[in-house]
Design a protein around this motif. Structure first.
Motif, mmCIF file in Angstrom:
data_model
loop_
_atom_site.group_PDB
_atom_site.id
_atom_site.type_symbol
_atom_site.label_atom_id
_atom_site.label_comp_id
_atom_site.label_asym_id
_atom_site.label_seq_id
_atom_site.Cartn_x
_atom_site.Cartn_y
_atom_site.Cartn_z
ATOM 1 N N GLY A 7 36.440 31.390 49.684
ATOM 2 C CA GLY A 7 36.729 32.609 50.419
ATOM 3 C C GLY A 7 36.575 33.841 49.551
ATOM 4 N N ALA A 8 35.888 34.863 50.076
ATOM 5 C CA ALA A 8 35.701 36.142 49.387
ATOM 6 C C ALA A 8 36.297 37.242 50.248
ATOM 7 C CB ALA A 8 34.219 36.415 49.139
ATOM 8 N N LEU A 9 37.165 38.051 49.660
ATOM 9 C CA LEU A 9 37.908 39.054 50.417
ATOM 10 C C LEU A 9 37.312 40.448 50.261
ATOM 11 C CD1 LEU A 9 40.608 39.475 52.089
ATOM 12 C CD2 LEU A 9 41.540 40.346 49.920
ATOM 13 N N ALA A 10 37.213 41.169 51.371
ATOM 14 C CA ALA A 10 36.972 42.612 51.362
ATOM 15 C C ALA A 10 38.253 43.268 51.854
ATOM 16 C CB ALA A 10 35.805 42.978 52.269
ATOM 17 N N GLY A 11 38.828 44.155 51.053
ATOM 18 C CA GLY A 11 40.094 44.757 51.454
ATOM 19 C C GLY A 11 40.392 46.000 50.658
ATOM 20 N N ASN A 12 41.331 46.790 51.162
ATOM 21 C CA ASN A 12 41.716 48.063 50.553
ATOM 22 C C ASN A 12 43.040 47.903 49.810
ATOM 23 O OD1 ASN A 12 43.316 50.999 51.442
ATOM 24 N ND2 ASN A 12 41.512 51.012 50.152
ATOM 25 N N PHE A 13 43.033 48.247 48.528
ATOM 26 C CA PHE A 13 44.229 48.157 47.697
ATOM 27 C C PHE A 13 44.336 49.434 46.879
ATOM 28 C CE2 PHE A 13 42.913 43.862 48.604
ATOM 29 C CZ PHE A 13 44.111 43.214 48.896
ATOM 30 N N GLY A 14 45.474 50.120 46.981
ATOM 31 C CA GLY A 14 45.647 51.405 46.334
ATOM 32 C C GLY A 14 46.670 51.385 45.214
ATOM 33 N N ARG A 15 47.332 52.522 45.006
ATOM 34 C CA ARG A 15 48.233 52.702 43.876
ATOM 35 C C ARG A 15 49.636 52.119 44.087
ATOM 36 N NH1 ARG A 15 44.313 53.435 41.514
ATOM 37 N NH2 ARG A 15 43.575 55.315 40.442
ATOM 38 N N ASP A 16 50.019 51.864 45.336
ATOM 39 C CA ASP A 16 51.367 51.372 45.620
ATOM 40 C C ASP A 16 51.452 49.907 45.193
ATOM 41 O OD1 ASP A 16 53.743 50.426 46.721
ATOM 42 O OD2 ASP A 16 53.602 51.716 48.475
ATOM 43 N N LEU A 17 51.932 49.691 43.978
ATOM 44 C CA LEU A 17 51.889 48.359 43.384
ATOM 45 C C LEU A 17 52.707 47.326 44.155
ATOM 46 C CD1 LEU A 17 50.724 46.684 41.110
ATOM 47 C CD2 LEU A 17 52.592 47.462 39.643
ATOM 48 N N PRO A 18 53.951 47.599 44.536
ATOM 49 C CA PRO A 18 54.691 46.611 45.326
ATOM 50 C C PRO A 18 53.973 46.257 46.628
ATOM 51 C CG PRO A 18 56.197 48.250 44.458
ATOM 52 C CD PRO A 18 54.818 48.752 44.169
ATOM 53 N N ARG A 19 53.371 47.265 47.274
ATOM 54 C CA ARG A 19 52.639 46.983 48.518
ATOM 55 C C ARG A 19 51.409 46.116 48.238
ATOM 56 N NH1 ARG A 19 48.530 49.046 51.758
ATOM 57 N NH2 ARG A 19 48.937 48.858 53.991
ATOM 58 N N CYS A 20 50.723 46.382 47.117
ATOM 59 C CA CYS A 20 49.550 45.564 46.756
ATOM 60 C C CYS A 20 49.947 44.102 46.560
ATOM 61 C CB CYS A 20 48.908 46.093 45.476
ATOM 62 S SG CYS A 20 48.063 47.680 45.629
ATOM 63 N N VAL A 21 51.046 43.890 45.842
ATOM 64 C CA VAL A 21 51.496 42.519 45.581
ATOM 65 C C VAL A 21 51.872 41.831 46.887
ATOM 66 C CG1 VAL A 21 53.255 41.105 44.463
ATOM 67 C CG2 VAL A 21 52.235 43.031 43.230
ATOM 68 N N ALA A 22 52.640 42.529 47.729
ATOM 69 C CA ALA A 22 53.063 41.931 48.997
ATOM 70 C C ALA A 22 51.862 41.631 49.894
ATOM 71 C CB ALA A 22 54.038 42.872 49.717
ATOM 72 N N LYS A 23 50.892 42.542 49.915
ATOM 73 C CA LYS A 23 49.699 42.328 50.737
ATOM 74 C C LYS A 23 48.907 41.129 50.226
ATOM 75 C CE LYS A 23 45.657 44.853 52.502
ATOM 76 N NZ LYS A 23 44.977 46.187 52.534
ATOM 77 N N ALA A 24 48.742 41.030 48.904
ATOM 78 C CA ALA A 24 47.998 39.906 48.323
ATOM 79 C C ALA A 24 48.696 38.583 48.627
ATOM 80 C CB ALA A 24 47.840 40.095 46.819
ATOM 81 N N VAL A 25 50.016 38.549 48.499
ATOM 82 C CA VAL A 25 50.766 37.326 48.800
ATOM 83 C C VAL A 25 50.583 36.932 50.262
ATOM 84 C CG1 VAL A 25 53.099 36.386 49.041
ATOM 85 C CG2 VAL A 25 52.443 37.580 46.942
ATOM 86 N N GLY A 26 50.622 37.911 51.166
ATOM 87 C CA GLY A 26 50.408 37.616 52.582
ATOM 88 C C GLY A 26 49.019 37.070 52.853
ATOM 89 N N ILE A 27 48.021 37.608 52.176
ATOM 90 C CA ILE A 27 46.645 37.124 52.353
ATOM 91 C C ILE A 27 46.507 35.704 51.820
ATOM 92 C CG2 ILE A 27 44.267 37.464 51.558
ATOM 93 C CD1 ILE A 27 44.879 40.513 51.709
ATOM 94 N N ILE A 28 47.132 35.415 50.687
ATOM 95 C CA ILE A 28 47.095 34.059 50.138
ATOM 96 C C ILE A 28 47.730 33.078 51.122
ATOM 97 C CG2 ILE A 28 48.018 32.558 48.325
ATOM 98 C CD1 ILE A 28 47.751 34.997 46.419
ATOM 99 N N ASP A 29 48.864 33.442 51.672
ATOM 100 C CA ASP A 29 49.541 32.562 52.630
ATOM 101 C C ASP A 29 48.654 32.283 53.843
ATOM 102 O OD1 ASP A 29 51.753 32.472 51.003
ATOM 103 O OD2 ASP A 29 52.897 33.970 52.133
ATOM 104 N N ALA A 30 48.005 33.330 54.366
ATOM 105 C CA ALA A 30 47.134 33.153 55.534
ATOM 106 C C ALA A 30 45.915 32.304 55.179
ATOM 107 C CB ALA A 30 46.700 34.517 56.063
#
Length: 293
Positions: A7-30
């Motif tokens: 799997g190769a991801l295209a996604g938007n990740f910015g400066r909000d580090l806690p949000r980046c981590v939470a988003k990445a964890v959610g994507i891994i789970d899915a």
């Protein structure tokens, strides 16, 4: 020999580090629910990338993270049995590095620091100095970070080190000097796809290419995540949209099939290749004498 899902991801990740981590964890789970076994995130997933390639301001740089810090620990905990490649800005001995790490829940499998630095990136980041493949549960993998894949020697070095899959993690923007009105028509859009397919075909490996989407500062990222087969064929792609390009492949079988007649690495003639650029001859003076300079 068995089939695995890449799997190769295209996604938007910015400066909000806690949000980046939470988003990445959610994507891994899915992705785990969808059976993905190798998941490649974009470069700079944790904290975003530069907002300007020309003289980037120190005040706007991404946060530099400790490799042993809680952010990567959270990614590893979420990964479990999945192999995950993810990019971030590494804080290393007082120097920032554009870094990609490959890990599972059991720990780090491989690390790559970006070697090739475009425009003024080198004024804010140190450069890596090596390309190495490493063993993972899905096979032998090597990593490149965006501009690295412009240079054929990068992927070739990984292939010669036994890489079956090259993960290319990118924060690759549209052209900064001649931007097209539509992303698919942008010169960098064409080159991004060209490099992915060429690196796969010339080395007869799989390329799993991720990229950022959206906007950071003056940069507009292309997306275009994809999985490319060893013949240079695109097996799955997101185009310019965010999302996950996912495909199930039997890596060993497909690599063997690609080399059934032509084996590019085995048929190289390295003794004939020029390793240093040839100097252009001096311009001749009238009468054929070279000009001294």
């Amino acid at each position: 020999m068995r089939a695995v899902t890449l799997g190769a991801l295209a996604g938007n990740f910015g400066r909000d580090l806690p949000r980046c981590v939470a988003k990445a964890v959610g994507i891994i789970d899915a992705a785990a629910r969808d059976g993905v076994e190798l998941l490649v995130f974009p470069h700079a997933t944790l904290g975003g990338y530069l907002g300007d390639l020309r003289d980037p301001s120190p005040a706007t740089l991404p946060p530099a993270l400790d490799p042993d810090g809680p952010e990567l620990a959270a990614i590893a905990a979420a990964a479990g049995d999945m192999t995950v490649c993810i990019g971030y800005t590494e804080a290393g001995d007082g120097t920032r590095y554009n870094t990609a790490v490959c890990l599972t829940g059991d720990g780090v499998l491989g690390v790559h620091r970006k070697v090739h630095q475009p425009v003024d990136e080198g004024t804010r980041y140190g450069a890596g100095d090596t390309f190495r493949a490493f063993d993972t549960p899905v096979g032998r993998v090597g990593m490149l970070i965006d501009y690295d894949k412009t240079f054929p020697e990068s992927a070739r070095s990984l292939a010669l080190d036994g890489a079956q899959v090259v993960a290319t993690l990118s924060a690759w923007p549209a052209s900064v000097t001649d931007r097209a009105a539509r992303l698919p028509a942008d010169r960098q859009s064409r080159l991004f796809d060209l490099y992915d397919c060429a690196r796969a075909a010339e080395n007869q490996v799989f390329v799993v290419a991720s990229n950022q989407t959206g906007v950071m500062g003056s940069l507009r990222f292309l997306g275009q995540a994809k999985v490319v087969g060893p013949g240079g064929e695109v097996l799955a792609a997101t185009r310019s949209k965010g999302g996950l390009a996912r495909v199930e492949v039997d890596i060993d079988t497909e690599l063997a099939r690609s080399k059934r007649v032509l084996d590019h690495l085995a048929e190289r003639r390295p003794e004939t290749y020029t390793t240093e650029p040839r100097r252009a001859p001096s311009p001749a003076r009238p009468g054929g004498e070279p000009t001294c300079g």
